[in-house]
Design an enzyme around this catalytic site. Structure first.
Site, PDB file in Angstrom:
ATOM      1  N   ASP A  88      41.687  37.965  37.600  1.00  0.00           N
ATOM      2  CA  ASP A  88      42.104  38.354  38.940  1.00  0.00           C
ATOM      3  C   ASP A  88      43.307  37.514  39.375  1.00  0.00           C
ATOM      4  O   ASP A  88      43.336  36.301  39.155  1.00  0.00           O
ATOM      5  CB  ASP A  88      40.921  38.099  39.893  1.00  0.00           C
ATOM      6  CG  ASP A  88      41.127  38.682  41.269  1.00  0.00           C
ATOM      7  OD1 ASP A  88      41.114  39.915  41.383  1.00  0.00           O
ATOM      8  OD2 ASP A  88      41.290  37.907  42.226  1.00  0.00           O
ATOM      9  N   GLU A 143      45.933  40.257  36.048  1.00  0.00           N
ATOM     10  CA  GLU A 143      46.469  41.112  37.116  1.00  0.00           C
ATOM     11  C   GLU A 143      47.637  40.388  37.771  1.00  0.00           C
ATOM     12  O   GLU A 143      47.454  39.303  38.326  1.00  0.00           O
ATOM     13  CB  GLU A 143      45.384  41.377  38.168  1.00  0.00           C
ATOM     14  CG  GLU A 143      45.896  42.178  39.352  1.00  0.00           C
ATOM     15  CD  GLU A 143      45.081  41.950  40.631  1.00  0.00           C
ATOM     16  OE1 GLU A 143      44.977  42.876  41.432  1.00  0.00           O
ATOM     17  OE2 GLU A 143      44.556  40.831  40.821  1.00  0.00           O
TER      18      GLU A 143
END
Ligand code: NOJ
Length: 536
Positions: free
Chosen positions: A202, A270
């Site tokens: 993330d 990401e």
């Protein structure tokens, strides 16, 4: 058998949002046992791996992206032994398992933060990004939270501000402090020992904030490239020079990679950055010593992926690092489902699927995409996403793409749960349930199955080169090269178009996908048509 360290290259990764995949307890929320029960569906699609969004212990303020224990399963999702059973079943089916690590921040309920906020001298005092107020009591600098307001939250015990790039209940860890890095790498080891094959990371470019906490410069309106919440979020009014994308991250990613190596594990990061996402992706994935893959937001934007955008995307990426390895996706749990976002008729959606299968890079599919699900229409009263609640109605948040997966048509919850689902199941999704499409050879589901099988049958699509990418009007053409050579042409528009083949002798392939064959060196592509030819 040795570890296939390259399994991730060109892989198709199926993303599972665990709250919404399959409930096995009747509480209206999906869980790990439910996922295990439905893994056959993913195997039958032909995916190589799954990525499971966070299922760790969490107060669920951001639905699991706020972790309070990295090494346990939230009771709502099950137990560690449920996770072991999931991994075992995935292995039987030949699916790799990737889990979602949220390293840049924790929940404010994490014991690390509880200790850190106690006073200024406890053993974890430096584990988060703490800073003095300005003389007038206002926050240390102009940084903004993506979810609205200042990125700084006042803490009256320490009489200091702490940094949060997302919710105030998601404090940012201080990566400049070595013990933080070590603790996080221990988390990585914990899951590797438990048998996972990799990670989705993330907000990989948010790990470090500028040491000196310098103000971000303003970004003039004409240079803004809003992605998730176009126009409505002042976060997009700054050039994010200092609150993320810091050079120190490279060294951390090298350490991270070294932990992965002995396990043959892989990671996809990401990269959220409206200006330099592609370049950062290329930087982080080049050289074979940082992460294997990253996903930028180029194909997750509100604007449709046109031939010109495709050309520009690959050119920008190659300019930084020809060995960069992207992971492309059209949809995920953060953005409006692409069929709705890009307003795609069925034929166009099918064409975009085949295009994705022909791109160089790895791929992510988001649960329900294979059913052709549109975005669910969510009323204000049904909203659960704090981001949507903050910016409603200009931006409706992320609930519309997070509604339950639909498995059967003869049950009002689509077979997702025997209880009341945490987000509603809407009629258009019921009609497109797996049971309605499974046996129908003309369905979207079977189109996806054939498209994935096509990629699998042509190794060059997974690992070969991509060259000669050109956009002419709505048509994008390129050549994939390796053990075989494949010419691809996609008409990403509703008007008929003519395309000439490159020199050489070519044979038509992909007929089972609905590809149009070229005759005598030329092909006429109907609206959203495509042509796939193999050099002979
Ligand atoms: C990106 C995740 O995909 C999103 O769902 C989450 O809200 C933020 N990071 C914060 O962790």
């Amino acid at each position: 058998m040795g570890v296939d360290a390259d399994w991730w290259r060109g892989a198709v990764i199926y993303q599972i949002y665990p709250r919404s995949f399959q409930d096995s307890t009747g509480d209206g929320i999906g869980d790990l046992k439910g996922i295990t029960r439905r893994l056959d569906h993913i195997a039958s699609l032909g995916a190589d791996a799954i990525w499971i969004s966070p299922f760790f212990t969490s107060p669920m303020k951001d639905f699991g992206y706020d972790v309070s224990d990295y090494c346990d399963v939230d009771p709502m999702f099950g137990t560690l032994s449920d996770f072991d059973a999931l991994v075992a079943r995935a292995q039987e089916l030949g699916l790799k398992v990737m889990i979602d690590l949220v390293l840049s921040h924790t929940s404010d309920q994490h014991p690390w933060f509880k200790e850190s906020r106690r006073d200024r001298s406890n053993p974890r005092a430096d584990w988060y990004v703490w800073a003095e107020p300005k003389g007038d009591g206002t926050p240390p600098n102009n940084w903004l939270s993506i979810f609205g307001g200042s990125a700084w939250q006042w803490d009256s015990r320490r009489e200091q501000y702490y940094l949060h790039n997302f919710l105030t209940s998601q404090p940012d860890l201080n990566f400049h402090h070595e013990p933080v890095q070590e603790a996080l790498l221990d988390v990585v080891r914990f899951w590797l020992e438990r048998g996972v094959n990799g990670f989705r990371l993330d907000t990989i470019n948010f790990y470090f904030a500028d040491r000196y906490l310098r103000d971000n410069p303003p970004l003039p309106k004409e240079l803004r490239n809003d992605s998730i919440a176009p126009g409505v979020n002042p976060y997009n009014h700054q050039l994010h020079l200092f609150d993320k994308n810091q050079p120190e991250n490279i060294e951390f990613l090298r350490k991270f990679r070294a932990v992965l190596e002995p396990y043959g594990a892989a990671a996809v990061g990401e990269v959220g950055d409206a200006q330099r996402g592609l370049e950062i992706m290329a930087e982080y994935t080049s050289g074979g010593d940082k992460v294997q893959m990253c996903y930028p937001f180029e194909m997750l934007q509100p604007t449709r992926l046109t031939a010109a955008l495709l050309e520009e995307t690959f050119a920008r990426m190659n300019a930084v690092a020809p060995d960069a390895w992207p992971c492309w996706a059209y949809s995920n749990h953060d953005t409006v489902r692409h069929i709705t976002r890009w307003n795609l008729p069925e034929a166009a959606a099918r064409s975009y699927t085949v295009l994705l299968m022909c791109l160089r890079g790895s791929l992510c599919l988001y649960q329900g995409e294979e059913l052709g699900l549109p975005e669910a229409d969510i009323d204000f009263e049904e909203l659960r996403d704090p981001y949507g609640i903050e910016f409603w109605p200009e931006f409706k948040g992320r609930d519309g793409c997070r509604t339950p997966m639909t498995w059967v048509t003869d049950n009002s919850n689509g077979g997702f749960s025997e209880g009341t689902p945490w987000l509603p199941v809407k009629a258009p999704h019921l009609n497109r349930a797996v049971s309605a499409q499974d046996a129908d050879q003309t369905s979207m589901l079977n189109h996806y199955r054939r498209a994935l099988a096509f990629r699998r049958a042509h190794e060059v699509l997974r690992t070969g080169t991509l060259s000669g990418l050109r956009a002419e009007g709505d048509v994008a053409t390129f050549v994939r090269g390796g053990e075989e050579t494949i010419f691809c042409a996609f008409n990403l528009g509703a008007e008929q178009a003519h395309v000439g083949l490159p020199e050489g002798t070519w044979a038509a392939i992909g007929g089972e996908l609905g590809a149009t064959a070229a005759i005598g060196g030329e092909v006429t592509l109907g609206p959203w048509g495509y042509c796939l030819m193999r050099k002979v």
